[in-house]
Design a protein around this motif. Structure first.
Motif, PDB file in Angstrom:
ATOM      1  N   VAL A  14      -9.181  11.642  14.939  1.00 30.29           N
ATOM      2  CA  VAL A  14      -7.742  11.573  15.751  1.00 30.29           C
ATOM      3  C   VAL A  14      -6.808  10.636  15.237  1.00 30.29           C
ATOM      4  CG1 VAL A  14      -6.752  11.356  17.889  1.00 30.29           C
ATOM      5  CG2 VAL A  14      -8.808  12.085  17.909  1.00 30.29           C
ATOM      6  N   LYS A  15      -5.698  11.073  14.675  1.00 29.64           N
ATOM      7  CA  LYS A  15      -4.625  10.270  14.028  1.00 29.64           C
ATOM      8  C   LYS A  15      -3.210  10.875  14.190  1.00 29.64           C
ATOM      9  CE  LYS A  15      -5.788  12.477   9.663  1.00 29.64           C
ATOM     10  NZ  LYS A  15      -6.408  12.570   8.546  1.00 29.64           N
ATOM     11  N   HIS A  16      -2.115   9.987  14.169  1.00 26.19           N
ATOM     12  CA  HIS A  16      -0.847  10.250  14.270  1.00 26.19           C
ATOM     13  C   HIS A  16      -0.546  11.457  13.362  1.00 26.19           C
ATOM     14  CE1 HIS A  16       3.579   9.616  13.999  1.00 26.19           C
ATOM     15  NE2 HIS A  16       3.479   8.940  15.121  1.00 26.19           N
ATOM     16  N   GLU A  17       0.374  12.222  14.001  1.00 27.61           N
ATOM     17  CA  GLU A  17       1.028  13.419  13.228  1.00 27.61           C
ATOM     18  C   GLU A  17       1.200  13.262  11.841  1.00 27.61           C
ATOM     19  OE1 GLU A  17       5.497  13.899  14.986  1.00 27.61           O
ATOM     20  OE2 GLU A  17       3.922  15.068  15.885  1.00 27.61           O
ATOM     21  N   SER A  18       1.835  11.938  11.688  1.00 33.46           N
ATOM     22  CA  SER A  18       2.439  11.627  10.175  1.00 33.46           C
ATOM     23  C   SER A  18       1.500  11.545   9.145  1.00 33.46           C
ATOM     24  CB  SER A  18       3.326  10.491  10.498  1.00 33.46           C
ATOM     25  OG  SER A  18       2.553   9.326  10.602  1.00 33.46           O
ATOM     26  N   LEU A  19       0.080  11.388   9.714  1.00 29.85           N
ATOM     27  CA  LEU A  19      -0.980  10.749   8.802  1.00 29.85           C
ATOM     28  C   LEU A  19      -1.891  12.069   8.460  1.00 29.85           C
ATOM     29  CD1 LEU A  19      -1.873   7.462  10.414  1.00 29.85           C
ATOM     30  CD2 LEU A  19      -0.363   7.959   8.620  1.00 29.85           C
ATOM     31  N   VAL A  20      -1.492  13.126   8.874  1.00 33.48           N
ATOM     32  CA  VAL A  20      -2.545  14.443   8.710  1.00 33.48           C
ATOM     33  C   VAL A  20      -2.237  14.746   7.232  1.00 33.48           C
ATOM     34  CG1 VAL A  20      -2.690  16.913   9.191  1.00 33.48           C
ATOM     35  CG2 VAL A  20      -2.300  15.241  10.941  1.00 33.48           C
ATOM     36  N   GLY A  21      -3.256  14.726   6.679  1.00 34.52           N
ATOM     37  CA  GLY A  21      -3.330  15.310   5.270  1.00 34.52           C
ATOM     38  C   GLY A  21      -3.233  14.109   4.356  1.00 34.52           C
ATOM     39  N   MET A  22      -3.055  12.964   4.966  1.00 30.14           N
ATOM     40  CA  MET A  22      -2.901  11.807   3.940  1.00 30.14           C
ATOM     41  C   MET A  22      -4.310  10.951   3.795  1.00 30.14           C
ATOM     42  SD  MET A  22       0.431  11.535   3.554  1.00 30.14           S
ATOM     43  CE  MET A  22       0.522   9.842   2.811  1.00 30.14           C
ATOM     44  N   ARG A  23      -4.304  10.503   2.546  1.00 30.86           N
ATOM     45  CA  ARG A  23      -5.639   9.844   2.254  1.00 30.86           C
ATOM     46  C   ARG A  23      -5.684   8.405   2.677  1.00 30.86           C
ATOM     47  NH1 ARG A  23      -8.154   7.313  -2.650  1.00 30.86           N
ATOM     48  NH2 ARG A  23     -10.220   7.840  -2.263  1.00 30.86           N
ATOM     49  N   LEU A  24      -6.655   7.970   3.310  1.00 29.42           N
ATOM     50  CA  LEU A  24      -6.632   6.500   3.793  1.00 29.42           C
ATOM     51  C   LEU A  24      -7.603   5.730   3.082  1.00 29.42           C
ATOM     52  CD1 LEU A  24      -6.395   7.140   7.523  1.00 29.42           C
ATOM     53  CD2 LEU A  24      -4.502   6.593   6.058  1.00 29.42           C
ATOM     54  N   VAL A  25      -7.267   4.525   2.544  1.00 31.56           N
ATOM     55  CA  VAL A  25      -8.565   3.876   1.891  1.00 31.56           C
ATOM     56  C   VAL A  25      -8.352   2.371   2.611  1.00 31.56           C
ATOM     57  CG1 VAL A  25      -8.213   4.941  -0.301  1.00 31.56           C
ATOM     58  CG2 VAL A  25      -6.684   2.912   0.115  1.00 31.56           C
ATOM     59  N   VAL A  26      -9.694   1.717   2.355  1.00 29.62           N
ATOM     60  CA  VAL A  26     -10.026   0.390   2.685  1.00 29.62           C
ATOM     61  C   VAL A  26      -9.803  -0.518   1.478  1.00 29.62           C
ATOM     62  CG1 VAL A  26     -11.273  -1.171   4.088  1.00 29.62           C
ATOM     63  CG2 VAL A  26     -11.311   1.197   4.646  1.00 29.62           C
ATOM     64  N   LEU A  27      -8.949  -1.423   1.953  1.00 27.17           N
ATOM     65  CA  LEU A  27      -8.757  -2.160   0.779  1.00 27.17           C
ATOM     66  C   LEU A  27      -9.047  -3.838   1.240  1.00 27.17           C
ATOM     67  CD1 LEU A  27      -4.929  -1.128   0.231  1.00 27.17           C
ATOM     68  CD2 LEU A  27      -7.030  -0.520  -1.265  1.00 27.17           C
ATOM     69  N   GLN A  28      -9.215  -4.653   0.133  1.00 28.19           N
ATOM     70  CA  GLN A  28      -9.321  -6.244   0.316  1.00 28.19           C
ATOM     71  C   GLN A  28      -8.173  -6.590  -0.474  1.00 28.19           C
ATOM     72  OE1 GLN A  28     -11.615  -8.348   2.423  1.00 28.19           O
ATOM     73  NE2 GLN A  28      -9.460  -9.428   1.800  1.00 28.19           N
ATOM     74  N   PRO A  29      -7.168  -7.221   0.172  1.00 26.27           N
ATOM     75  CA  PRO A  29      -6.076  -8.120  -0.593  1.00 26.27           C
ATOM     76  C   PRO A  29      -6.762  -9.150  -1.068  1.00 26.27           C
ATOM     77  CG  PRO A  29      -5.591  -7.458   1.773  1.00 26.27           C
ATOM     78  CD  PRO A  29      -7.171  -7.296   1.642  1.00 26.27           C
ATOM     79  N   ILE A  30      -6.302  -9.473  -2.354  1.00 26.78           N
ATOM     80  CA  ILE A  30      -6.857 -10.629  -3.114  1.00 26.78           C
ATOM     81  C   ILE A  30      -5.717 -11.386  -3.652  1.00 26.78           C
ATOM     82  CG2 ILE A  30      -8.768  -9.516  -4.157  1.00 26.78           C
ATOM     83  CD1 ILE A  30      -7.428  -8.691  -6.648  1.00 26.78           C
ATOM     84  N   GLY A  31      -6.071 -12.829  -3.834  1.00 28.36           N
ATOM     85  CA  GLY A  31      -5.032 -13.760  -4.329  1.00 28.36           C
ATOM     86  C   GLY A  31      -5.460 -14.449  -5.729  1.00 28.36           C
TER      87      GLY A  31
END
Length: 88
Positions: A14-31
């Motif tokens: 279940v997601k917002h209509e704007s995210l249908v068909g969009m690829r989502l990735v999990v990221l670790q920000p680095i410094g």
């Protein structure tokens, strides 16, 4: 903009209509020295990054709206580039 490492991808039933068909990735920000810089994030990815890839991300809301083609997307983070790790 901030560098990050892709930890993997994710799905939402279940997601917002704007995210249908969009690829989502999990990221670790680095410094500095590739140390974690904050908690992991979920971001839109139109570039096809893979687990372990180093990427550049942005929290620019106007870029996320453009990527989704939706004026009211709840998305905040977007992958905007792949960082080439090969030695020259």
């Amino acid at each position: 903009m901030q560098p990050a490492i892709v930890l993997g991808s994710t799905h939402a039933t279940v997601k917002h209509e704007s995210l249908v068909g969009m690829r989502l990735v999990v990221l670790q920000p680095i410094g500095v020295a590739d140390k974690a810089d904050g908690p992991p994030l979920v971001a839109l990815d139109q570039l096809g990054s893979r687990k372990g890839d180093r990427v550049m991300i942005t929290s620019d809301g106007s870029y996320a709206r453009e990527a989704c083609r939706h004026d009211r997307t709840p998305a905040r983070w977007t992958v905007i580039g792949l960082i080439d790790d090969t030695d020259s």
